[in-house]
Design a protein around this motif. Structure first.
Motif, short mmCIF file in Angstrom:
data_model
loop_
_atom_site.label_atom_id
_atom_site.label_comp_id
_atom_site.label_asym_id
_atom_site.label_seq_id
_atom_site.Cartn_x
_atom_site.Cartn_y
_atom_site.Cartn_z
N VAL A 67 -0.95 -42.60 25.13
CA VAL A 67 -0.89 -42.00 26.47
C VAL A 67 -1.99 -42.58 27.34
O VAL A 67 -1.75 -42.98 28.49
CB VAL A 67 -1.00 -40.47 26.39
CG1 VAL A 67 -1.08 -39.87 27.80
CG2 VAL A 67 0.18 -39.87 25.65
N ARG A 107 6.41 -41.70 17.97
CA ARG A 107 5.91 -41.04 19.18
C ARG A 107 6.27 -41.85 20.41
O ARG A 107 6.33 -43.08 20.38
CB ARG A 107 4.39 -40.85 19.11
CG ARG A 107 3.89 -39.99 17.96
CD ARG A 107 2.38 -40.00 17.92
NE ARG A 107 1.86 -41.36 17.72
CZ ARG A 107 0.61 -41.73 17.99
NH1 ARG A 107 -0.25 -40.86 18.49
NH2 ARG A 107 0.22 -42.97 17.77
N ALA A 109 5.05 -42.11 24.55
CA ALA A 109 4.20 -41.73 25.68
C ALA A 109 5.02 -41.93 26.95
O ALA A 109 5.63 -42.99 27.14
CB ALA A 109 2.93 -42.58 25.72
N THR A 130 11.70 -35.82 33.85
CA THR A 130 10.68 -35.95 34.90
C THR A 130 11.02 -35.08 36.10
O THR A 130 12.16 -34.70 36.30
CB THR A 130 10.57 -37.41 35.35
OG1 THR A 130 11.87 -37.87 35.76
CG2 THR A 130 10.06 -38.29 34.23
N ASP A 173 2.07 -38.07 36.06
CA ASP A 173 2.52 -37.08 35.08
C ASP A 173 2.55 -37.78 33.73
O ASP A 173 3.26 -38.78 33.55
CB ASP A 173 3.91 -36.55 35.43
CG ASP A 173 3.90 -35.67 36.67
OD1 ASP A 173 2.80 -35.25 37.09
OD2 ASP A 173 4.99 -35.40 37.22
N LEU A 174 1.81 -37.25 32.75
CA LEU A 174 1.69 -37.88 31.44
C LEU A 174 2.07 -36.89 30.35
O LEU A 174 1.75 -35.70 30.45
CB LEU A 174 0.26 -38.38 31.20
CG LEU A 174 -0.27 -39.41 32.21
CD1 LEU A 174 -1.79 -39.52 32.10
CD2 LEU A 174 0.38 -40.77 31.95
N SER A 175 2.74 -37.38 29.32
CA SER A 175 3.10 -36.51 28.19
C SER A 175 3.31 -37.35 26.94
O SER A 175 3.55 -38.56 27.02
CB SER A 175 4.36 -35.69 28.50
OG SER A 175 5.47 -36.54 28.75
N LEU A 176 3.22 -36.68 25.78
CA LEU A 176 3.46 -37.31 24.48
C LEU A 176 4.62 -36.57 23.82
O LEU A 176 4.60 -35.34 23.72
CB LEU A 176 2.21 -37.23 23.60
CG LEU A 176 2.28 -37.93 22.24
CD1 LEU A 176 2.43 -39.44 22.44
CD2 LEU A 176 1.05 -37.62 21.42
N ARG A 177 5.64 -37.31 23.40
CA ARG A 177 6.86 -36.70 22.88
C ARG A 177 7.23 -37.33 21.54
O ARG A 177 7.01 -38.51 21.33
CB ARG A 177 8.01 -36.88 23.88
CG ARG A 177 7.73 -36.21 25.21
CD ARG A 177 8.78 -36.51 26.25
NE ARG A 177 8.49 -35.79 27.48
CZ ARG A 177 8.87 -34.55 27.72
NH1 ARG A 177 9.57 -33.89 26.82
NH2 ARG A 177 8.56 -33.96 28.86
#
Length: 450
Positions: A67, A107, A109, A130, A173-177
């Motif tokens: 990320v 994972r 990012a 998003t 906007d940042l995320s880890l999925r």
């Protein structure tokens, strides 16, 4: 599990634009879409820069904080865009959206800014991951617009957050999925999502199994809907390499770059069907070269009457005059919001002039101080925000007034906090002790006369 991405990328200039300002990337570890803005000479530059920087992550993928690596690369691309704008003043104001997905084993990012979108198809259900950073999305968040109203709102493309030559730091906007085999990701520019409904996107992602065919189908749907903007779509299926059937072809590891980043400016649209043919009919054609009839040297060409030509000229003038009047009448049904003399103002008409003819006039000077708007919002206002009616213009002013009020309240709170801190410091400092007054001198004794 050992994961891989089976990808497809498509980008089309559309039926109206003359150049493609979108860029897309599909690789073994990275997929990304960027929608450039800033006019004919700027948008393609901005989107190409950000895709060029992001592509480095596809071959140099970090193992730890993906990320942070994705965020750092995008912010570095933003600095490169700013430097380009400083070096080439004609590119002032260029910018771009970006939505990017970076994979490392199990994972993902995700980084996002602007109004390009990421969708996820999982277990037959498609979800928009998003959130658009647009003016109408803010109105929806405040409960002032429904989703149906937002789709028809004339300011639905006004961006509040972008990369590029603006007076503020980009907020991503940042995320880890988690990655999951069988998932299908789709990234697209608003040239697709703005024309094709969520339901149609979901059905196409679910029903068209091949990524290439699915991407082609989605682009063609946007073109059939009119294709007024560039259209870019990237699809990535998450594949478990350990579970692949014997003989099944492994996903390609060769990256695919499309749009401006692939140096495809001004390429013809890939549209097919009635929409493309209709668009072609509306494009001006080059006039054919005049060719004289063949006559014998001693033969005089036949004389033609001038009446048909005169009638044609009169009709042409009438058509032009009628068109000009209709055009002028339309401009007076429009409004726009801008900033002048430190205030937000409303104009009736359009912001362009036709030679000496003014196509707009001011109808309201509001109480909204432009200095209290954020840098991004102020840039949008100074560039003018169009409205299709007076109520729509008032709606824009109300939203700007709310933002200015929040800024004023925050400033007052800061000033009050500073005043209280100064007062507390003053109370905590002991007052100086006054020095003792000197004792009065004794009065002289009376003298007795002899």
């Amino acid at each position: 599990m050992s994961y891989a991405l089976r990808c497809a990328a498509r980008s089309d200039v559309g039926l109206v634009r003359s150049n493609n300002q979108d860029s897309g990337y599909a690789g073994s570890h990275l997929i990304a879409v960027a929608d450039g803005m800033g006019g004919h000479a700027g948008g393609d530059v901005a989107s190409s820069i950000v895709i060029g920087r992001l592509s480095q992550l596809d071959s140099e993928t970090p193992a730890n904080d993906i990320v942070a690596a994705l965020e750092e690369t995008i912010l570095d691309a933003n600095q490169a865009i700013l430097r380009r704008a400083r070096e080439e003043p004609q590119l002032a104001g260029l910018g771009t959206t970006v939505t990017a997905l970076l994979r490392v084993e199990g994972r993902f990012a995700l980084a996002h800014i602007g109004d390009s979108r990421a969708y996820l198809l999982r277990d037959g259900e498609t979800t928009q991951i998003t959130k658009d950073h647009t003016f109408v999305q803010r109105l929806m968040d405040e409960g002032r617009l429904t989703a149906e109203e937002a789709e028809r709102h004339p300011q639905r493309s006004v961006l509040m957050r972008v990369l590029g030559d603006v007076d503020s730091e980009p907020e991503l906007d940042l995320s880890l999925r988690p990655a999951r085999a069988g998932d299908r990701w789709m990234l697209c520019s608003d040239g697709l999502s703005g024309l094709v409904s969520h339901q149609t996107i979901a059905e196409t992602l679910r029903d068209v199994a091949d990524p290439d065919e699915c991407a082609d189908a989605l682009v063609q749907m946007a073109l059939r809907a009119g294709g007024p903007d560039n259209i870019t779509c990237v699809i990535a299926d998450v594949v478990d390499l350990d579970a692949m059937a014997p003989g099944e072809e492994a996903p390609s590891t060769s990256p695919e770059v499309v749009g401006a980043a692939a140096r495809t400016r001004n390429r013809p649209t890939s549209a097919s069907g009635p929409a493309a043919r209709a668009a072609a009919l509306t494009r001006p054609e080059r006039p054919a070269a005049f060719e004289d009839d063949d006559y014998a040297e001693d033969e005089e060409p036949p004389r033609r009457s001038r009446w048909p030509a005169l009638v044609a000229v009169v009709l042409l003038i009438a058509v032009i005059a009628g068109g000009l009047w209709a055009g002028y009448a339309w401009t007076q049904s429009q409004y726009y919001v801008t900033a002048e003399d430190g205030r937000v103002v409303v104009y009736q008409g359009v912001s362009q002039d036709l030679g000496p003819i003014d196509l707009s006039h001011r109808v309201e000077t509001t109480d909204v101080p432009s200095a209290d708007l954020s840098a991004v919002t102020l840039q949008q206002v100074e560039a003018t925000i169009p409205a299709s009616s007076r109520p729509a213009a008032e709606e824009i002013v109300d939203s700007l007034r709310d933002e200015a009020s929040r800024t004023q309240l925050a400033r007052q709170q800061q000033e009050e906090a500073a005043r209280q801190a100064a007062l507390q410091q003053q109370q905590a400092t002991p007052a100086p002790t006054p020095a003792p007054s000197p004792a009065p001198a004794p009065a002289p004794s009376p003298t007795t006369g002899g």
